[in-house]
Enzyme design. Structure first.
Site, PDB file in Angstrom:
ATOM      1  N   ASP A 149      -0.165   5.314  -5.409  1.00 22.65           N
ATOM      2  CA  ASP A 149      -0.628   4.782  -4.138  1.00 22.65           C
ATOM      3  C   ASP A 149      -0.531   3.267  -4.137  1.00 22.65           C
ATOM      4  OD1 ASP A 149      -3.683   3.689  -4.766  1.00 22.65           O
ATOM      5  OD2 ASP A 149      -3.103   5.397  -6.022  1.00 22.65           O
ATOM      6  N   SER A 150      -0.189   2.704  -2.981  1.00 27.53           N
ATOM      7  CA  SER A 150      -0.122   1.254  -2.776  1.00 27.53           C
ATOM      8  C   SER A 150       0.790   0.606  -3.812  1.00 27.53           C
ATOM      9  CB  SER A 150      -1.534   0.664  -2.802  1.00 27.53           C
ATOM     10  OG  SER A 150      -1.545  -0.653  -2.287  1.00 27.53           O
TER      11      SER A 150
END
Length: 303
Positions: A149-150
């Protein structure tokens, strides 16, 4: 319309930004706060955890071991946190929810963080762990998926590119949630969603970019992922919320990947904030997004 649970996440982000949105970011405070914020998922049932020492980690990595999961398939999970925060502990529950849905185990590593360690140390750590999984643990590359994620979403692609450039077999699949690819902040969603994104601010992000990149050129292929040649990389599941400033990061990466004949599943979820999947088990949107990612991973790894 976001669910009540997802709206609570928006409120939490607004409160966080009162302390974390400044230009001169207090990295120590950021690390403490994000360690708690990334733990909002429920504890998945029938999953056990084990620590393990492996290459590419500062502290021990964490195995997430769902009951009845395939022992021959693994998700190498790369946590978010702007390359400066996050840990295996902060993302343990999220990775476990994904692994349980995919029917395999997951390994979350503690790669080196900026500013103490800048680009490309994080990529080197992921490649070292990936190589360890194949050479020492006996996993086939066709049974390894990279997910994150991210900033961790960035690493799923940049590390796969590094693996490919080394002449190694790439993983079977990539799954990236709210991925951050645009180091030049040129995507139109930076302006379009500036008033709807409750966490990520352009002024603060520019400081985070410098902290990660240091003196490296943004023309480096592992930093310029929106434009570099991605041919030969694995199929990708990319998802972003339509309220976040990083929405176009997923859209533009998908366009680049497809131009290089890569199979891409792009999911844009209406009204969602950055890394809404952190609400796994607590918000229906998070559970649905993880279910779609898990289905994609299962199909590409033939579980």
């Amino acid at each position: 319309m976001p669910s009540r649970q997802s709206r609570l996440m928006e409120e939490t982000y607004v409160r966080l930004n009162k302390h974390l949105g400044a230009k001169d970011l207090d990295i120590d405070l950021y690390r403490i706060v994000m360690e708690e914020q990334a733990s909002v998922a429920t504890e998945p049932t029938n999953v056990t955890y084990e620590e393990v020492q492996c290459p590419g980690t500062v502290q021990p990595a964490i195995w997430c071991l769902p009951q009845s999961a395939s022992a021959s398939h693994v998700i190498l999970y790369l946590h978010g946190g702007g390359f400066i925060s996050g840990s295996p502990s902060s993302h343990r529950k999220l990775a476990a929810h994904l692994a349980k849905r995919a029917g395999c185990r997951a390994l979350i590593i503690d790669y080196r963080r900026a500013p103490e360690h800048q680009f490309p140390k994080q990529i080197e750590d992921v490649v070292a762990t990936y190589t360890w999984l194949i050479q020492d643990m006996g996993f086939s590359s066709k049974r390894i998926a990279l997910a994150g994620d991210s900033a961790g979403g960035n690493l799923t692609v940049s590390a796969s590119l590094a693996v490919h450039n080394l002449g190694l077999e790439v993983p079977a699949a990539i799954a990236a949630f709210s991925p951050w690819f645009d180091m030049r902040t040129t995507g139109k969603s930076w302006q379009r969603n500036a008033k709807t994104d409750c966490l990520v601010l352009l002024e603060a992000m520019q400081g985070v970019i410098h902290t990660y990149v240091g003196e490296s050129s943004l023309d480096n292929p592992c930093l310029d992922l929106l434009c570099t040649d991605l041919k030969g990389l694995p199929p990708m599941f990319l998802t972003s919320g339509t309220s976040e400033v990083l929405e176009d990061d997923a859209v533009l990466l998908a366009e680049n990947a497809r131009s290089h004949e890569i199979d891409v599943n792009l999911l844009l979820v209406e009204g969602m904030q950055h890394i809404w999947v952190l609400m796994a088990g607590n918000a229906p949107e998070a559970d649905e997004s993880l279910a779609q990612a898990a289905s994609f991973i299962r199909s590409k790894m033939a579980i």
